[in-house]
Design a protein around this motif. Structure first.
Motif, mmCIF file in Angstrom:
data_model
loop_
_atom_site.group_PDB
_atom_site.id
_atom_site.type_symbol
_atom_site.label_atom_id
_atom_site.label_comp_id
_atom_site.label_asym_id
_atom_site.label_seq_id
_atom_site.Cartn_x
_atom_site.Cartn_y
_atom_site.Cartn_z
ATOM 1 N N TYR A 15 0.858 -1.182 0.000
ATOM 2 C CA TYR A 15 0.000 0.000 0.000
ATOM 3 C C TYR A 15 0.895 1.233 0.000
ATOM 4 C CZ TYR A 15 -3.939 -2.971 1.493
ATOM 5 O OH TYR A 15 -4.919 -3.929 1.567
ATOM 6 N N ALA A 16 0.860 2.002 -1.085
ATOM 7 C CA ALA A 16 1.630 3.253 -1.167
ATOM 8 C C ALA A 16 3.084 3.063 -0.718
ATOM 9 C CB ALA A 16 0.954 4.343 -0.337
ATOM 10 N N GLY A 17 3.655 1.961 -1.178
ATOM 11 C CA GLY A 17 5.062 1.710 -0.870
ATOM 12 C C GLY A 17 5.317 0.967 0.427
ATOM 13 N N ALA A 20 2.237 -4.547 3.487
ATOM 14 C CA ALA A 20 1.405 -5.123 4.547
ATOM 15 C C ALA A 20 1.704 -6.610 4.709
ATOM 16 C CB ALA A 20 -0.068 -4.909 4.225
ATOM 17 N N ASN A 21 1.991 -7.281 3.592
ATOM 18 C CA ASN A 21 2.423 -8.679 3.595
ATOM 19 C C ASN A 21 3.590 -8.819 2.623
ATOM 20 O OD1 ASN A 21 -0.975 -9.716 3.811
ATOM 21 N ND2 ASN A 21 0.534 -10.031 5.406
ATOM 22 N N THR A 22 4.544 -9.652 2.999
ATOM 23 C CA THR A 22 5.729 -9.803 2.158
ATOM 24 C C THR A 22 6.057 -11.277 1.948
ATOM 25 O OG1 THR A 22 6.636 -7.745 3.094
ATOM 26 C CG2 THR A 22 8.151 -9.152 1.871
ATOM 27 N N GLY A 41 -1.769 -5.197 13.411
ATOM 28 C CA GLY A 41 -0.905 -4.658 12.369
ATOM 29 C C GLY A 41 0.049 -5.664 11.770
ATOM 30 N N ALA A 42 -0.108 -6.951 12.140
ATOM 31 C CA ALA A 42 0.802 -7.985 11.637
ATOM 32 C C ALA A 42 0.510 -8.371 10.192
ATOM 33 C CB ALA A 42 0.728 -9.226 12.519
ATOM 34 N N GLY A 43 -0.655 -7.951 9.673
ATOM 35 C CA GLY A 43 -1.009 -8.267 8.294
ATOM 36 C C GLY A 43 -1.987 -9.408 8.142
ATOM 37 N N LYS A 44 -2.637 -9.822 9.241
ATOM 38 C CA LYS A 44 -3.567 -10.966 9.196
ATOM 39 C C LYS A 44 -4.755 -10.680 8.276
ATOM 40 C CE LYS A 44 -4.322 -10.977 13.659
ATOM 41 N NZ LYS A 44 -3.502 -9.812 14.047
ATOM 42 N N SER A 45 -5.400 -9.528 8.467
ATOM 43 C CA SER A 45 -6.601 -9.214 7.682
ATOM 44 C C SER A 45 -6.271 -9.038 6.203
ATOM 45 C CB SER A 45 -7.281 -7.955 8.227
ATOM 46 O OG SER A 45 -7.803 -8.191 9.515
ATOM 47 N N THR A 46 -5.130 -8.432 5.921
ATOM 48 C CA THR A 46 -4.722 -8.267 4.525
ATOM 49 C C THR A 46 -4.487 -9.620 3.877
ATOM 50 O OG1 THR A 46 -3.693 -6.132 4.998
ATOM 51 C CG2 THR A 46 -3.006 -7.242 2.986
#
Length: 239
Positions: A15-17, A20-22, A41-46
């Motif tokens: 998201y904009a650089g 969220a997940n890698t 903020g760990a990226g679970k929902s994404t």
């Protein structure tokens, strides 16, 4: 060993650089109850959004039942057998409990007799048979969450994704939820959950996300004993 029903390779969302997940590589065997945990903020929902098709991946692949579904929209993934419940209840408040489940069942059943049989089976399974005629909006919040699970089960999903299903539930309702999940033998479940009691008592295996990447995977005992997980999450997680 059970066949893998869902897998991702290199799944990434930017998201904009900001990532969220890698590069998430993930495998879920058929019939397993897998929990995904991690700090806010760990990226679970994404990650789950990319599995469901609600969030397009920046790169990487999602494979379901041997088919690459990376480019498919959410409704096509549902048709293939992925059911998803939201953090907020999505029942039809003005309809009865029976009508809610029937609407879900009709997505895959054509005859009214089949639909009625499936509704009766599901309501019995989730413990709402005695509330079939009640208006869904009049149910307690906990029973609405259970109804939502029933609506998912009515679609006979090959994969059932539950996103924070115990959020807002009372302790007695959480106990009922744990019993329900443990009773769903044969159903592949992906559970995103903050309540560590629920996770440790229901999951076969746990995947831990931190800073948008997989930090660890293992059985509940292995995750509980993992020092990296303790430092990143379990030391501050709710019991």
């Amino acid at each position: 060993m059970a066949a893998v029903i869902l897998s991702t390779r290199g799944l990434t969302k930017t998201y904009a650089g900001v990532q969220a997940n890698t590069d998430i590589d993930f495998d879920l065997p058929e019939g397993e109850i897998r929990a995904i945990i991690g700090p806010n903020g760990a990226g679970k929902s994404t990650f789950v959004g990319m599995l469901c098709g609600r969030i397009p991946a920046t790169r990487g692949s999602v494979t379901f039942a041997g088919r690459d579904i990376s480019a498919l929209p959410a409704h096509r993934r549902i048709a293939l057998g992925i059911a998803y419940t939201f953090q907020i209840t999505s029942v039809f408040a003005g309809l009865s409990v029976h009508e809610n489940v029937a609407l879900a069942a009709r997505r895959r059943l054509s005859s009214s007799a089949e639909t009625e049989a499936k509704v009766a089976e599901v309501l019995e399974r989730v413990g709402l048979a005695d509330r079939a005629g009640q208006i869904a909006g009049d149910l307690s919040y906990g029973h609405q969450r259970i109804l939502e699970i029933g609506m998912g089960l009515a679609q006979a999903p090959r994969l059932f994704i539950l996103d924070e299903p115990t959020q807002g539930l009372a302790e007695t309702e959480i106990a009922e939820f744990k019993d329900l999940i443990r009773s769903l033998t044969g159903t592949t479940i992906l559970l995103i959950e903050h309540n560590m009691g629920v996770v440790m008592e229901t999951a076969d295996r746990i995947t831990v996300l931190n800073f948008g990447q997989v930090l660890a995977e293992g059985t509940p005992d292995e995750i509980r004993a993992n020092p990296e997980v303790q430092a990143a999450y379990l030391g501050t997680a709710h019991a």
